[in-house]
Design a protein around this motif. Structure first.
Motif, PDB file in Angstrom:
ATOM      1  N   MET A   1       0.845  -1.200   0.000  1.00  0.00           N
ATOM      2  CA  MET A   1       0.000   0.000   0.000  1.00  0.00           C
ATOM      3  C   MET A   1       0.880   1.249   0.000  1.00  0.00           C
ATOM      4  N   ARG A   2       0.562   2.216  -0.855  1.00  0.00           N
ATOM      5  CA  ARG A   2       1.339   3.444  -0.954  1.00  0.00           C
ATOM      6  C   ARG A   2       0.575   4.583  -0.277  1.00  0.00           C
ATOM      7  N   ILE A   3       1.146   5.117   0.781  1.00  0.00           N
ATOM      8  CA  ILE A   3       0.542   6.227   1.529  1.00  0.00           C
ATOM      9  C   ILE A   3       1.438   7.443   1.357  1.00  0.00           C
ATOM     10  N   GLU A   4       0.845   8.562   0.932  1.00  0.00           N
ATOM     11  CA  GLU A   4       1.638   9.759   0.650  1.00  0.00           C
ATOM     12  C   GLU A   4       0.946  11.010   1.185  1.00  0.00           C
ATOM     13  N   LEU A   5       1.764  12.042   1.433  1.00  0.00           N
ATOM     14  CA  LEU A   5       1.251  13.377   1.721  1.00  0.00           C
ATOM     15  C   LEU A   5       1.613  14.276   0.552  1.00  0.00           C
ATOM     16  N   LYS A   6       0.642  15.049   0.082  1.00  0.00           N
ATOM     17  CA  LYS A   6       0.899  15.994  -1.003  1.00  0.00           C
ATOM     18  C   LYS A   6       0.330  17.359  -0.626  1.00  0.00           C
ATOM     19  N   LYS A   7       0.818  18.387  -1.319  1.00  0.00           N
ATOM     20  CA  LYS A   7       0.409  19.775  -1.035  1.00  0.00           C
ATOM     21  C   LYS A   7       0.574  20.081   0.458  1.00  0.00           C
ATOM     22  N   ILE A   8       1.742  19.745   0.976  1.00  0.00           N
ATOM     23  CA  ILE A   8       2.015  19.959   2.397  1.00  0.00           C
ATOM     24  C   ILE A   8       2.209  21.443   2.672  1.00  0.00           C
ATOM     25  N   GLU A   9       1.465  21.977   3.622  1.00  0.00           N
ATOM     26  CA  GLU A   9       1.604  23.369   4.038  1.00  0.00           C
ATOM     27  C   GLU A   9       1.972  23.392   5.521  1.00  0.00           C
ATOM     28  N   ILE A  10       3.103  24.020   5.834  1.00  0.00           N
ATOM     29  CA  ILE A  10       3.587  24.093   7.211  1.00  0.00           C
ATOM     30  C   ILE A  10       3.510  25.531   7.693  1.00  0.00           C
ATOM     31  N   CYS A  19       4.639  20.144  14.963  1.00  0.00           N
ATOM     32  CA  CYS A  19       4.667  20.868  13.689  1.00  0.00           C
ATOM     33  C   CYS A  19       3.237  21.117  13.219  1.00  0.00           C
ATOM     34  N   CYS A  20       2.891  22.389  13.015  1.00  0.00           N
ATOM     35  CA  CYS A  20       1.558  22.749  12.533  1.00  0.00           C
ATOM     36  C   CYS A  20       1.539  22.600  11.011  1.00  0.00           C
ATOM     37  N   PHE A  21       0.699  21.716  10.515  1.00  0.00           N
ATOM     38  CA  PHE A  21       0.674  21.475   9.074  1.00  0.00           C
ATOM     39  C   PHE A  21      -0.695  20.985   8.625  1.00  0.00           C
ATOM     40  N   SER A  22      -0.913  21.058   7.325  1.00  0.00           N
ATOM     41  CA  SER A  22      -2.046  20.384   6.695  1.00  0.00           C
ATOM     42  C   SER A  22      -1.554  19.829   5.367  1.00  0.00           C
ATOM     43  N   ALA A  23      -2.154  18.743   4.921  1.00  0.00           N
ATOM     44  CA  ALA A  23      -1.721  18.109   3.673  1.00  0.00           C
ATOM     45  C   ALA A  23      -2.839  17.236   3.137  1.00  0.00           C
ATOM     46  N   ASP A  24      -2.810  17.052   1.829  1.00  0.00           N
ATOM     47  CA  ASP A  24      -3.720  16.083   1.213  1.00  0.00           C
ATOM     48  C   ASP A  24      -3.167  14.684   1.463  1.00  0.00           C
ATOM     49  N   LEU A  25      -4.040  13.774   1.873  1.00  0.00           N
ATOM     50  CA  LEU A  25      -3.649  12.391   2.133  1.00  0.00           C
ATOM     51  C   LEU A  25      -3.994  11.539   0.915  1.00  0.00           C
ATOM     52  N   TYR A  26      -2.973  10.892   0.372  1.00  0.00           N
ATOM     53  CA  TYR A  26      -3.145  10.039  -0.805  1.00  0.00           C
ATOM     54  C   TYR A  26      -2.873   8.580  -0.425  1.00  0.00           C
ATOM     55  N   ALA A  60      -5.945   1.529   5.199  1.00  0.00           N
ATOM     56  CA  ALA A  60      -4.596   2.019   5.525  1.00  0.00           C
ATOM     57  C   ALA A  60      -4.307   1.858   7.015  1.00  0.00           C
ATOM     58  N   GLU A  61      -5.317   2.075   7.843  1.00  0.00           N
ATOM     59  CA  GLU A  61      -5.140   1.881   9.293  1.00  0.00           C
ATOM     60  C   GLU A  61      -4.797   0.421   9.593  1.00  0.00           C
ATOM     61  N   ASP A  62      -5.525  -0.491   8.960  1.00  0.00           N
ATOM     62  CA  ASP A  62      -5.240  -1.920   9.155  1.00  0.00           C
ATOM     63  C   ASP A  62      -3.850  -2.278   8.631  1.00  0.00           C
ATOM     64  N   TYR A  63      -3.498  -1.713   7.479  1.00  0.00           N
ATOM     65  CA  TYR A  63      -2.187  -1.987   6.887  1.00  0.00           C
ATOM     66  C   TYR A  63      -1.055  -1.519   7.807  1.00  0.00           C
ATOM     67  N   CYS A  64      -1.184  -0.330   8.340  1.00  0.00           N
ATOM     68  CA  CYS A  64      -0.114   0.225   9.186  1.00  0.00           C
ATOM     69  C   CYS A  64       0.106  -0.614  10.445  1.00  0.00           C
ATOM     70  N   TYR A  77       8.036   2.160  19.315  1.00  0.00           N
ATOM     71  CA  TYR A  77       6.706   2.692  19.037  1.00  0.00           C
ATOM     72  C   TYR A  77       5.981   1.779  18.061  1.00  0.00           C
ATOM     73  N   GLU A  78       4.767   1.393  18.427  1.00  0.00           N
ATOM     74  CA  GLU A  78       3.942   0.598  17.520  1.00  0.00           C
ATOM     75  C   GLU A  78       3.489   1.477  16.361  1.00  0.00           C
ATOM     76  N   MET A  79       3.492   0.913  15.171  1.00  0.00           N
ATOM     77  CA  MET A  79       3.104   1.679  13.997  1.00  0.00           C
ATOM     78  C   MET A  79       1.585   1.745  13.872  1.00  0.00           C
ATOM     79  N   ASP A  80       1.098   2.925  13.545  1.00  0.00           N
ATOM     80  CA  ASP A  80      -0.298   3.111  13.160  1.00  0.00           C
ATOM     81  C   ASP A  80      -0.323   4.206  12.093  1.00  0.00           C
ATOM     82  N   LEU A  81      -1.483   4.516  11.559  1.00  0.00           N
ATOM     83  CA  LEU A  81      -1.553   5.474  10.458  1.00  0.00           C
ATOM     84  C   LEU A  81      -1.112   6.861  10.894  1.00  0.00           C
ATOM     85  N   GLU A  82      -1.459   7.263  12.099  1.00  0.00           N
ATOM     86  CA  GLU A  82      -1.038   8.579  12.595  1.00  0.00           C
ATOM     87  C   GLU A  82       0.487   8.683  12.641  1.00  0.00           C
ATOM     88  N   PHE A  83       1.135   7.653  13.184  1.00  0.00           N
ATOM     89  CA  PHE A  83       2.597   7.641  13.288  1.00  0.00           C
ATOM     90  C   PHE A  83       3.232   7.587  11.900  1.00  0.00           C
TER      91      PHE A  83
END
Length: 200
Positions: A1-10, A19-26, A60-64, A77-83
């Motif tokens: 599974m490919r998880i990406e962040l695009k249009k990242i604004e910090i 870190c204060c940010f927003s991004a599109d989740l792909y 994606a949550e299950d995959y992570c 640290y256990e991996m999850d989607l947030e991490f």
């Protein structure tokens, strides 16, 4: 599974404990939602923008959760989607920092003890590459380095990749106080000569 962040604004002004940010989740090449952090120490959050996106995020949550844990120092640290998202953001921030630092090499001597954490720098009057072409220019860089050497803190080193090793040695630097750039400089010079040859 490919998880990406695009249009990242910090937003550095609002980045306090995190870190204060927003991004599109792909996920697998599709825009499924938004990931963000308000910068006040709260966890990174994310949400779907479509029903299909919600389904993909659940997958994606299950995959992570199937990914191995991450070790950092004494902690695991256990991996999850947030991490996973936080790691993507950290990689992006490091890449941007490296690009900024690389630009500074042109006319600054950059000092630090960790390329990913932070650095300080000293301005050089003319671009380093041009300065090194003359004997007086090399002597000037050597003099600047001699002065900086006295200011190095424990673990510090000059991070520039565009200053030859022999100038560091002439300025009295120990091997752990600079990067050995000779191979990289030779490769760069070879590429430039090939490029000039093609133009002719």
């Amino acid at each position: 599974m490919r998880i990406e962040l695009k249009k990242i604004e910090i937003n550095e002004r609002l980045s306090d404990e995190t870190c204060c940010f927003s991004a599109d989740l792909y996920i697998n090449g599709r825009n499924v939602g938004i990931a963000y952090n308000r910068g006040n120490g709260c966890p990174t959050d994310y949400y779907a923008t479509t029903p299909e996106g919600k389904e993909q995020i659940l997958k994606a949550e299950d995959y992570c959760k199937t990914l191995p844990p991450i070790k950092s120092g004494e902690h695991t640290y256990e991996m999850d989607l947030e991490f996973y998202i936080d790691n993507l953001l950290n990689s992006h921030v490091k890449q941007q920092s490296q690009k900024k630092m690389q630009k500074r090499f042109k006319d600054h001597i950059v000092i630090g003890n960790d390329r990913d954490v932070g650095y300080r720098y000293v301005n050089i009057q003319t671009p380093i590459e041009a300065t090194l072409k003359s004997e007086s220019g090399r002597a000037y860089i050597k003099t600047v380095l001699e002065t900086l050497k006295e200011q190095l803190e424990s673990g510090d080193q000059v991070l520039n990749d565009n200053i030859p090793t022999n100038i560091f040695k002439a300025a009295g630097f120990g091997e752990n106080q600079y990067l050995d750039n000779d191979l990289q400089l030779a490769t760069k010079a070879r590429k430039q000569s090939k490029s000039i040859g093609k133009k002719m």
